[in-house]
Design a protein around this motif. Structure first.
Motif, PDB file in Angstrom:
ATOM      1  N   UNK A 293       0.835  -1.211   0.000  1.00 48.85           N
ATOM      2  CA  UNK A 293       0.000   0.000   0.000  1.00 48.85           C
ATOM      3  C   UNK A 293       0.866   1.256   0.000  1.00 48.85           C
ATOM      4  N   UNK A 294       1.976   1.191   0.756  1.00 52.56           N
ATOM      5  CA  UNK A 294       2.867   2.358   0.837  1.00 52.56           C
ATOM      6  C   UNK A 294       3.475   2.686  -0.530  1.00 52.56           C
ATOM      7  N   UNK A 295       3.506   1.696  -1.418  1.00 49.06           N
ATOM      8  CA  UNK A 295       4.073   1.926  -2.761  1.00 49.06           C
ATOM      9  C   UNK A 295       2.985   2.029  -3.832  1.00 49.06           C
ATOM     10  N   UNK A 296       1.809   2.447  -3.410  1.00 47.69           N
ATOM     11  CA  UNK A 296       0.719   2.675  -4.374  1.00 47.69           C
ATOM     12  C   UNK A 296       0.098   1.394  -4.898  1.00 47.69           C
ATOM     13  N   UNK A 297       0.278   0.323  -4.166  1.00 44.94           N
ATOM     14  CA  UNK A 297      -0.215  -0.970  -4.638  1.00 44.94           C
ATOM     15  C   UNK A 297      -1.627  -1.281  -4.160  1.00 44.94           C
TER      16      UNK A 297
ATOM     17  N   UNK B 248     -10.543  -6.138  -2.800  1.00 44.18           N
ATOM     18  CA  UNK B 248      -9.301  -5.390  -3.050  1.00 44.18           C
ATOM     19  C   UNK B 248      -9.186  -4.325  -1.972  1.00 44.18           C
ATOM     20  N   UNK B 249      -8.023  -4.262  -1.317  1.00 44.20           N
ATOM     21  CA  UNK B 249      -7.792  -3.214  -0.318  1.00 44.20           C
ATOM     22  C   UNK B 249      -6.838  -2.185  -0.901  1.00 44.20           C
ATOM     23  N   UNK B 250      -7.263  -0.910  -0.810  1.00 41.99           N
ATOM     24  CA  UNK B 250      -6.434   0.175  -1.366  1.00 41.99           C
ATOM     25  C   UNK B 250      -5.863   1.067  -0.278  1.00 41.99           C
TER      26      UNK B 250
ATOM     27  N   UNK C 244       0.175  -1.607 -11.523  1.00 41.17           N
ATOM     28  CA  UNK C 244       0.182  -1.387 -10.069  1.00 41.17           C
ATOM     29  C   UNK C 244       0.895  -2.549  -9.386  1.00 41.17           C
ATOM     30  N   UNK C 245       1.609  -2.290  -8.268  1.00 37.58           N
ATOM     31  CA  UNK C 245       2.113  -3.427  -7.492  1.00 37.58           C
ATOM     32  C   UNK C 245       0.914  -4.152  -6.866  1.00 37.58           C
ATOM     33  N   UNK C 246       0.841  -5.459  -7.048  1.00 34.92           N
ATOM     34  CA  UNK C 246      -0.319  -6.221  -6.560  1.00 34.92           C
ATOM     35  C   UNK C 246       0.133  -7.339  -5.631  1.00 34.92           C
ATOM     36  N   UNK C 247      -0.519  -7.395  -4.466  1.00 36.77           N
ATOM     37  CA  UNK C 247      -0.332  -8.535  -3.564  1.00 36.77           C
ATOM     38  C   UNK C 247      -1.635  -9.315  -3.555  1.00 36.77           C
ATOM     39  N   UNK C 248      -1.555 -10.623  -3.825  1.00 34.88           N
ATOM     40  CA  UNK C 248      -2.738 -11.478  -3.715  1.00 34.88           C
ATOM     41  C   UNK C 248      -2.502 -12.452  -2.582  1.00 34.88           C
ATOM     42  N   UNK C 249      -3.469 -12.590  -1.685  1.00 38.07           N
ATOM     43  CA  UNK C 249      -3.338 -13.578  -0.608  1.00 38.07           C
ATOM     44  C   UNK C 249      -4.551 -14.487  -0.584  1.00 38.07           C
ATOM     45  N   UNK C 250      -4.304 -15.736  -0.284  1.00 39.29           N
ATOM     46  CA  UNK C 250      -5.398 -16.700  -0.210  1.00 39.29           C
ATOM     47  C   UNK C 250      -4.860 -18.085   0.077  1.00 39.29           C
ATOM     48  N   UNK C 251      -5.747 -19.049   0.146  1.00 38.59           N
ATOM     49  CA  UNK C 251      -5.353 -20.433   0.407  1.00 38.59           C
ATOM     50  C   UNK C 251      -4.526 -20.956  -0.786  1.00 38.59           C
ATOM     51  N   UNK C 252      -3.913 -22.117  -0.610  1.00 39.97           N
ATOM     52  CA  UNK C 252      -3.074 -22.685  -1.669  1.00 39.97           C
ATOM     53  C   UNK C 252      -3.816 -22.815  -2.988  1.00 39.97           C
ATOM     54  N   UNK C 253      -5.055 -23.315  -2.940  1.00 39.84           N
ATOM     55  CA  UNK C 253      -5.797 -23.525  -4.192  1.00 39.84           C
ATOM     56  C   UNK C 253      -6.160 -22.187  -4.830  1.00 39.84           C
ATOM     57  N   UNK C 254      -6.434 -21.185  -4.009  1.00 39.36           N
ATOM     58  CA  UNK C 254      -6.773 -19.860  -4.568  1.00 39.36           C
ATOM     59  C   UNK C 254      -5.536 -19.210  -5.194  1.00 39.36           C
ATOM     60  N   UNK C 255      -4.384 -19.400  -4.539  1.00 39.93           N
ATOM     61  CA  UNK C 255      -3.126 -18.855  -5.065  1.00 39.93           C
ATOM     62  C   UNK C 255      -2.769 -19.562  -6.372  1.00 39.93           C
ATOM     63  N   UNK C 256      -2.907 -20.890  -6.381  1.00 34.97           N
ATOM     64  CA  UNK C 256      -2.608 -21.657  -7.597  1.00 34.97           C
ATOM     65  C   UNK C 256      -3.618 -21.311  -8.691  1.00 34.97           C
ATOM     66  N   UNK C 257      -4.860 -21.066  -8.292  1.00 39.38           N
ATOM     67  CA  UNK C 257      -5.908 -20.682  -9.247  1.00 39.38           C
ATOM     68  C   UNK C 257      -5.532 -19.390  -9.958  1.00 39.38           C
ATOM     69  N   UNK C 258      -4.980 -18.451  -9.194  1.00 38.30           N
ATOM     70  CA  UNK C 258      -4.576 -17.187  -9.821  1.00 38.30           C
ATOM     71  C   UNK C 258      -3.433 -17.420 -10.806  1.00 38.30           C
ATOM     72  N   UNK C 259      -2.449 -18.218 -10.375  1.00 33.84           N
ATOM     73  CA  UNK C 259      -1.319 -18.513 -11.289  1.00 33.84           C
ATOM     74  C   UNK C 259      -1.832 -19.144 -12.587  1.00 33.84           C
TER      75      UNK C 259
END
Ligand code: FAD
Length: 387
Positions: free
Chosen positions: A97-101, A118-120, A153-168
């Protein structure tokens, strides 16, 4: 048939297929237990197979190997207190967030439904803090992540393993401006079960539940205590003494795919993996903190760069995977499916008091009950006397 329906109950419900389908012929519908599964419009589907290519269960997703392992905690004790473990997630997110992400993760909505948002800013980030032990709704979120990435934008995604793998799988390629933080997970109950539970609990407490924290540290510090709140009352108790929480901790109510979770091991889909450092008392006794300790696995060079940036705001000690997995079973294997899972959701649409007091009935271990009744201060005094 060459579409997502071939997965059946192996589907983890990440929603990636719906968001990737070029013909928009996939939608998610709730099954009788309250979990979301894909439904395909057979008239519109051309069997192109994109949904399977974008599915984290049906396709191979890049994973980290041989992570660097740490026990860690945030130096800001108040923020760590409001987090589940040692608060490392907050530290990573605050830096974005500090870097405009923008930070994507799981929050409660106004009805206490777990959804990915999404948290801004800091106010929105606070909504992501804390584990919600229920499956989060990720419909539409991968598209929003991609939009933010495409805007550089710099993006951080957080979630369970399947959600993280789903995004990939959904993205299908690396983005320099993306960091994925996955959390160790032992399984998720259905949103419907949690909704019913909140009604049941509200009935017991004499008012609508307005806030629910699965990992409140207010009563006993870093442990498995919930805090339920109505407009007039607050109630905190040990998770094993509550029907929903007890069933969750005993792996009785998970989505079917959780029992075969391909991400329940140390080869993680995230750049960085976060968990509770259960067993830190034995592995690193000098580092134990009743305010919470995080387990951090640094899986990729990107994860390493993010971790290095946290040095100033966290305290950590190096650890090993061997030490970390002792009490964190889901870094070795998926949770075992108990026989009662076959019928545990039967009756969920009937009388809720009957459902929670019979179907989810549990026996509290009297020894544990006694132990949990002793005030923390007294426990510490007794320990000192013993030593
Ligand atoms: C369903 C579930 C099961 C878990 N099982 C284990 C376990 O077996 N062992 C273990 O060590 N740790 C487990 N955790 C992780 C642990 O509870 C903490 O979330 C983790 O240690 C991060 O804590 P923190 O203090 O860094 O951050 P916190 O501030 O607590 O961060 C919360 C983070 O968790 C994410 N999150 C919260 N709820 C959900 C959800 N329902 N779905 C997806 N993401 C969510 C948020 O997006 C945020 O990134 C589980 C978490 C969940 C949600």
């Amino acid at each position: 048939m060459n579409n997502i329906l071939t997965l059946g109950k192996s589907c983890c419900g990440c929603g990636g297929c719906e968001q990737a389908c070029p013909r928009h012929c996939i939608s998610f519908i709730t099954d009788e237990e309250g979990f979301l599964y894909p439904s395909v419009d057979a008239n519109a589907c051309t069997d192109c197979g994109v949904c399977l290519k974008k599915c984290p269960i049906a396709s191979d997703v890049p994973r980290g190997k041989d992570p660097a392992v740490y026990a860690a905690k945030l130096n800001d004790r108040q923020t760590a207190f409001q987090s589940t473990s040692g608060g490392v997630f907050y530290a990573i997110a605050a830096d974005f967030l500090a870097h405009g992400g923008v930070v994507f993760g799981c929050a409660y909505d106004d009805d206490l439904k777990a959804v990915h948002i999404a948290a801004h800013n800091e106010r929105e980030l606070k909504r992501l803090q804390g584990s919600k032990y229920v499956q989060s709704d990720t419909r539409g979120v991968y598209r929003r992540v991609k939009e933010a990435l495409d805007q550089s934008k710099p993006v951080l995604f957080s979630g369970t393993g399947c959600q993280a793998a789903g995004l990939r799988a959904f993205l299908g390629r690396e983005y320099d401006n993306l960091l994925i933080a996955d959390i160790v997970c032992h399984g998720v109950p259905s949103p419907l079960l949690f909704e019913k539970y909140l009604q049941y609990k509200g009935g017991k407490m004499g008012g609508k539940i307005t806030a629910y924290n699965f990992r409140s540290k207010a009563k006993r510090g870093w442990d498995l205590y919930y805090m339920a709140e109505t407009a007039r009352k607050k109630q905190s108790d040990y998770g094993f003494f509550d029907p929903y929480y007890n069933a969750f901790l005993n792996c009785k109510t998970y989505r079917e795919s959780c029992y075969q979770c391909p991400f329940a091991n140390s080869e993680r889909p995230g750049d960085i993996t976060l968990a509770d450092y259960w067993g830190v008392q034995k592995a690193h006794p000098e580092f134990y903190d009743s305010n919470g300790v995080s387990l951090v696995l640094v899986n990729t060079p990107k994860g390493e760069a993010a971790w290095e940036k946290l040095r100033k705001v966290t305290t950590s000690v190096p650890s090993t995977l061997e030490q970390a997995v002792v009490l964190n079973k889901n870094l070795r294997e998926p949770s075992a499916r108990p026989d009662c899972r076959d019928t545990i959701y039967e009756g969920i649409d009937g009388d809720i008091n009957e459902y929670f007091s019979s179907k989810l009935a549990f026996k509290a271990n009297p020894k544990t009950k006694l132990k949990k009744m002793i005030p923390t201060g007294l426990k510490d005094k007794l320990k000192k006397i013993k030593s």
